[in-house]
Scaffold this motif. Structure first.
Motif, PDB file in Angstrom:
ATOM      1  N   ALA A  77      19.393 -62.113  -2.962  1.00 53.35           N
ATOM      2  CA  ALA A  77      17.848 -62.914  -2.563  1.00 53.35           C
ATOM      3  C   ALA A  77      17.909 -63.706  -1.618  1.00 53.35           C
ATOM      4  CB  ALA A  77      18.264 -64.171  -3.766  1.00 53.35           C
ATOM      5  N   HIS A  78      16.836 -64.011  -1.033  1.00 55.91           N
ATOM      6  CA  HIS A  78      16.526 -64.523   0.493  1.00 55.91           C
ATOM      7  C   HIS A  78      16.133 -65.558   0.128  1.00 55.91           C
ATOM      8  CE1 HIS A  78      16.671 -65.730   4.224  1.00 55.91           C
ATOM      9  NE2 HIS A  78      16.322 -65.132   4.679  1.00 55.91           N
ATOM     10  N   VAL A  79      16.682 -66.603   0.462  1.00 58.69           N
ATOM     11  CA  VAL A  79      15.011 -67.560   0.724  1.00 58.69           C
ATOM     12  C   VAL A  79      15.236 -68.288   1.756  1.00 58.69           C
ATOM     13  CG1 VAL A  79      14.593 -70.440  -0.465  1.00 58.69           C
ATOM     14  CG2 VAL A  79      16.062 -68.651  -1.751  1.00 58.69           C
ATOM     15  N   GLU A  80      13.475 -68.605   2.756  1.00 60.39           N
ATOM     16  CA  GLU A  80      13.390 -68.700   3.501  1.00 60.39           C
ATOM     17  C   GLU A  80      12.614 -69.559   3.754  1.00 60.39           C
ATOM     18  OE1 GLU A  80      11.372 -66.285   7.189  1.00 60.39           O
ATOM     19  OE2 GLU A  80      13.859 -66.109   7.132  1.00 60.39           O
ATOM     20  N   ARG A  81      12.470 -71.055   4.334  1.00 63.04           N
ATOM     21  CA  ARG A  81      11.413 -71.653   4.180  1.00 63.04           C
ATOM     22  C   ARG A  81      10.164 -71.581   5.413  1.00 63.04           C
ATOM     23  NH1 ARG A  81      11.471 -77.646   5.676  1.00 63.04           N
ATOM     24  NH2 ARG A  81       9.893 -79.053   4.886  1.00 63.04           N
TER      25      ARG A  81
END
Length: 166
Positions: A77-81
């Motif tokens: 999983a990769h989260v980017e804001r």
């Protein structure tokens, strides 16, 4: 017997001592009341609605975790804001490194300290084994990414990971 007089020249009487004691306790009780009100107003609530029901479901959670481990899936999983939005990309592969497709994936960004700030992430399959989604109004800070995947109504995957969003 003489009564000692303070530097101001007024005698220290029993009435003045009683007023000082009442004023002291009034301040202490008032501050305690304010602190209790603030503590109750900011209380996030219960973590588990029924500890008894949660304990009954515990064996089922152990069985589900063992079944998940036996599948040996690799889920990245990769989260980017970006601004006030957070985008999540999840890639699922099975034990033979083939993409896992057809899952109903749900995700949420959860604050470790306060459930009231949790943000749901709308996840959809955008490719074979690739799931993407976005969450609105996500401030910077420490979050937990909670991923759940279901197939045929049964949960087949659960993951909780800490992430720091700048």
């Amino acid at each position: 017997m003489e009564t000692e007089t303070p530097a101001a020249g007024r005698p220290l009487t029993g009435r003045r001592v009683a007023i000082y004691i009442v004023a002291f306790f009034a301040v202490v009780i008032g501050v305690n009341g304010i602190m209790m009100k603030l503590a109750i107003d900011t209380l996030p609530g219960t973590v588990v609605d029924s500890a008894y029901r949660a304990s009954l479901a515990y064996n089922g959670e152990i069985t589900a975790a063992q079944a998940q481990a036996s599948r040996a899936w690799q889920v990245a999983a990769h989260v980017e804001r970006n601004g006030d939005k957070a985008s999540v990309r999840i890639e699922a592969r099975d034990a033979t490194d083939r993409p896992v497709s057809g899952l109903a994936v749900t995700a949420r960004l959860a604050r470790p300290t306060d459930r009231r700030e949790d943000r749901p992430v709308e996840i959809a399959e955008r490719g074979i084994g690739i799931y993407r989604g976005e969450a609105e109004n996500v401030p910077a800070g420490l979050w937990e990414l909670v991923i759940e995947a279901e197939r045929g109504g049964d949960r087949v995957y659960l993951s909780k990971n800490r992430v720091v969003l700048p």
